[in-house]
Design a protein around this motif. Structure first.
Motif: not given
Length: 317
Positions: A254-269, A275-283
């Motif tokens: 609902s927040i990440l367009p499916w065509d931007k998903a892949g195996l390069d990194e965690s889709v959750f991060a 949305y500007g939460l880079s610290g949460f992505g590092a977590f």
């Protein structure tokens, strides 16, 4: 070795979290990107189908595990109710899957740590975590259960935190995008942009992600009160699938367009970072590390119990 020598040192809370430890590995946090890439938002139906399959299997396993709570469960059941040949095939196939999967989790952990500390190669990090998991499994079973309890708890807290944050993003309370609704969910080709057949094509990796739930049965021989612990653990499989798979992934797409998903990194991060939460992505990188260790920890436990069951039946050294 006689079955009586197996120590019943696993508490109910250990059993609950051990079953989660094998299910939520680095493959879940990273492999979900592949599922989204192939199936789009319809991935939620793929996970739901996988969850129904797992639930049916676990209900059957619980009946047997409560009736005869022995370590090595389904290997023993296959011999008694089908044939020794079938039991040999089941036991060795199960052992082989974890022997292949555990090192892959260690490599994933090595890659993550190499990003944090590039001076140390991925190989040495993988070897270090492999030794760590081996040592954890050499402790008394209650110490193993305790370590898996806390490792799994980290993953559960992280997914709960992601669900809350993603929900707030959808409502427009985080970020400056305003209320999202179904704009992202249906905005890039609809609910099933690659057709519904893609759901079937992604089932292999989804069922790999669900592997580990069956460890409840393998741990039956080491539970303090299997007749109480196992039914509770299996009944909880339903809400676990909903809480740890269906809800987070529904919010993710609902927040990440499916065509931007892949195996390069965690889709959750990737989802929260945009949305500007880079610290949460590092977590989440740290969470994936604990997920890899936890999944390997419970996987090595399962592989050892399966091999032990085969050895008792003279099908292994």
């Amino acid at each position: 070795m006689n079955e009586s020598k197996m120590n019943r040192g696993l508490k109910n809370r250990h059993l609950q979290l051990i079953s989660l430890g094998g299910v939520i590995g680095s493959g879940y946090f990273l492999g979900t990107g592949y599922v989204l890439e192939k199936a789009g938002p319809a991935a939620i139906l793929a996970y739901l189908l996988g969850g129904i399959i797992v639930l049916c299997v676990m209900l059957c396993l619980a009946e047997l595990a409560v009736e005869k709570p022995v370590s090595g469960s389904f290997v023993t059941y296959a011999r008694e109710h089908i044939s020794p040949t079938w039991a040999c095939g089941v036991g060795w196939a199960y052992w082989t899957t974890w022997v292949a999967y555990v090192p892959s989790e260690m490599i994933a952990a090595g890659i993550i740590m190499n990003n944090f500390i590039p001076e140390v190669s991925q190989l040495w990090w993988a070897v270090f975590f492999g030794l760590l998991v081996t040592i954890l499994n050499l402790f008394h079973v209650d110490k193993f259960g305790e370590s898996e309890f806390w490792l799994s708890l980290i993953k559960i807290v992280a997914l709960a935190a992601f669900s809350i944050v993603a929900g707030l993003i959808c409502l427009g309370l985080i970020g400056d995008q305003g209320y999202i609704g179904t704009k992202v969910l249906l905005g890039s080709g609809g609910f099933a942009p690659n057709g519904y057949w893609s759901i079937v094509l992604t089932m292999v990796i989804i069922l790999v992600n669900f592997q580990g739930t069956e460890i409840i049965g393998l741990a039956a021989g080491e539970c303090e009160k299997p007749e109480k612990s196992i039914p509770i653990a299996v009944r909880n499989v339903t809400w676990r699938i909903i809480a740890l798979y269906i809800i987070p992934i529904s919010l993710l797409i609902s927040i990440l367009p499916w065509d931007k998903a892949g195996l390069d990194e965690s889709v959750f991060a990737a989802a929260v970072t945009q949305y500007g939460l880079s610290g949460f992505g590092a977590f989440f990188a740290f969470v994936i590390l604990t997920a890899a260790i936890s999944c390997s920890n419970s996987g090595l436990y399962g592989a050892a119990r399966a091999l032990h069951a085969l050895a008792r039946m003279d099908m292994a050294p």
